[in-house]
Design a protein around this motif. Sequence first.
Motif, mmCIF file in Angstrom:
data_model
loop_
_atom_site.group_PDB
_atom_site.id
_atom_site.type_symbol
_atom_site.label_atom_id
_atom_site.label_comp_id
_atom_site.label_asym_id
_atom_site.label_seq_id
_atom_site.Cartn_x
_atom_site.Cartn_y
_atom_site.Cartn_z
ATOM 1 N N PHE A 163 4.894 35.441 -3.807
ATOM 2 C CA PHE A 163 6.183 35.584 -3.125
ATOM 3 C C PHE A 163 6.402 34.493 -2.079
ATOM 4 N N GLY A 164 7.617 33.943 -2.106
ATOM 5 C CA GLY A 164 8.062 33.009 -1.085
ATOM 6 C C GLY A 164 9.393 33.462 -0.528
ATOM 7 N N GLY A 167 15.232 30.021 -0.722
ATOM 8 C CA GLY A 167 15.917 28.932 -0.055
ATOM 9 C C GLY A 167 15.023 28.012 0.737
ATOM 10 N N TYR A 168 13.773 28.416 0.959
ATOM 11 C CA TYR A 168 12.866 27.605 1.774
ATOM 12 C C TYR A 168 11.628 27.143 1.016
ATOM 13 N N GLN A 169 11.252 27.866 -0.044
ATOM 14 C CA GLN A 169 10.031 27.567 -0.794
ATOM 15 C C GLN A 169 8.817 27.504 0.135
ATOM 16 N N LEU A 170 8.755 28.481 1.013
ATOM 17 C CA LEU A 170 7.615 28.680 1.891
ATOM 18 C C LEU A 170 7.035 30.057 1.597
ATOM 19 N N PRO A 171 5.759 30.270 1.869
ATOM 20 C CA PRO A 171 5.172 31.586 1.601
ATOM 21 C C PRO A 171 5.877 32.683 2.399
ATOM 22 N N CYS A 290 8.286 32.671 -6.423
ATOM 23 C CA CYS A 290 8.411 31.227 -6.633
ATOM 24 C C CYS A 290 7.097 30.477 -6.446
ATOM 25 N N PHE A 291 5.983 31.190 -6.262
ATOM 26 C CA PHE A 291 4.708 30.543 -5.966
ATOM 27 C C PHE A 291 3.649 30.850 -7.020
ATOM 28 N N TYR A 292 2.783 29.871 -7.213
ATOM 29 C CA TYR A 292 1.473 30.081 -7.836
ATOM 30 C C TYR A 292 0.422 29.576 -6.859
ATOM 31 N N ASP A 293 -0.796 30.063 -7.011
ATOM 32 C CA ASP A 293 -1.855 29.563 -6.131
ATOM 33 C C ASP A 293 -2.113 28.084 -6.378
ATOM 34 N N SER A 339 11.069 25.653 -11.108
ATOM 35 C CA SER A 339 11.515 26.347 -9.895
ATOM 36 C C SER A 339 10.355 26.897 -9.074
ATOM 37 N N TYR A 340 9.131 26.492 -9.409
ATOM 38 C CA TYR A 340 7.955 27.024 -8.719
ATOM 39 C C TYR A 340 7.291 25.957 -7.862
ATOM 40 N N VAL A 341 6.582 26.426 -6.845
ATOM 41 C CA VAL A 341 5.737 25.568 -6.023
ATOM 42 C C VAL A 341 4.341 26.179 -5.993
ATOM 43 N N GLY A 342 3.380 25.391 -5.562
ATOM 44 C CA GLY A 342 2.013 25.867 -5.490
ATOM 45 C C GLY A 342 1.514 25.892 -4.055
ATOM 46 N N HIS A 343 0.675 26.867 -3.751
ATOM 47 C CA HIS A 343 -0.003 26.824 -2.454
ATOM 48 C C HIS A 343 -0.929 25.604 -2.410
ATOM 49 N N TYR A 344 -1.414 25.215 -3.591
ATOM 50 C CA TYR A 344 -2.158 23.961 -3.752
ATOM 51 C C TYR A 344 -1.499 23.218 -4.899
ATOM 52 N N GLU A 345 -1.134 21.947 -4.679
ATOM 53 C CA GLU A 345 -0.501 21.163 -5.729
ATOM 54 C C GLU A 345 -1.260 19.856 -5.957
ATOM 55 N N PHE A 346 -1.272 19.442 -7.210
ATOM 56 C CA PHE A 346 -1.915 18.174 -7.567
ATOM 57 C C PHE A 346 -1.041 17.446 -8.574
#
Length: 384
Positions: A163-164, A167-171, A290-293, A339-346
């Motif tokens: 969950f984020g 509109g902000y894509q923050l946790p 909107c999140f994955y780990d 439409s997703y972001v990651g808590h860790y992205e590479f």
Amino acid sequence: MNSLQLATAFLEQNLKGRYVTNSHILPLLNNLSDRFKVKIEGKSVQEKDIFSVQYGTGKIKILAWSQMHGNESTTTKALFDFFNYLSSDEQNVSDFYNTFTLYCIPILNPDGAEAYARVNANQIDLNRDAFELTQPESKLLRFVYEQFAPDFCFNLHDQRTIFGTEGYQLPATVSFLSPAFDESRAFNEVRHKAIRVINAMNNDLKQYIPNQIGRFDDSFNINCIGDYLTYKNTPTILFEAGHFKNDYQRDEVRKFIFCSFLSSFKILSENVIVDNDLENYLNISQNSKCFYDFLYKNVRIINNSQEKLINFAAQFTEILKEGTIHFEAVIVQIDDLDSYVGHYEFDAKGAFFNSTYGKMPKIGEKANFSIGNTIKFNNGVQYR
């Protein structure tokens, strides 16, 4: 001290991590000051004790319960942090004692807590048993509610890292809800009372986690405890402890729950009415999935002898092993991740994927692989 400084100062050092059971809280219950009354309210399916804690002598009555879902322990830790504060000589504490009567059930589902499971020992989600009352834990909570007749109920939970804030894509580090009382999801006086408290908590938290406070979905289900209690005309607040950066043990998030408890007590003791309560509440960002780990972008794969760039995601699975929660990263989604972001992205920048099982990621496999010739990932995280 501000609320976050107080949360840090009164953090209960003997409760840490995600695994919290009766065996962890019993020594703390036995050591509570004489301001508290502790008793056994009843038994779980497996005959484990279900404890209650009562504090204060005031007219405003608050009923709070945690670990209705056994694997959601952050709010339990925050309760004991708050108990430490209420045992102190800090400013406001004596006023709180005389203003409020707080009745808490720190672990409603001790069987689920020990198994680190959402459900109870009969595999029933207690938060879908509020109306039908098929389980002993549900019946116990109903009995306490009817006998205590609270003015407010605090329904304490954890939410997943997916969950984020819309509109902000923050946790969504902390989320709240004033539950609906029927399928219309209209706002009545009961909901407005809860909303007033939520707005006060939101205003305090904004200074620490701006744009990371969410508003939970208010779809109505009479078998959900918050909906049922609002239907019964008791203002009820859902607390959801979510994710904060790098805080998978949720020992930072617990501090924000403490802050919420403190600001809720303050606003209820002040009895101030604000005209635009509903507008302020609806301006809290909606929770969004909107999140994955873990999110890996621009990864080159070979599929049917053809090269292709993809994105894929991994998510932690929480596994109980010998009294400790282990986090195992598993691949859960390939593409359809715009439409997703990651808590860790590479960003692989077009480098090739490689693993022991092939040249492309596979859903259900552990996140152990390499990108290019030199970059290796173990349990989702890069190492060299």
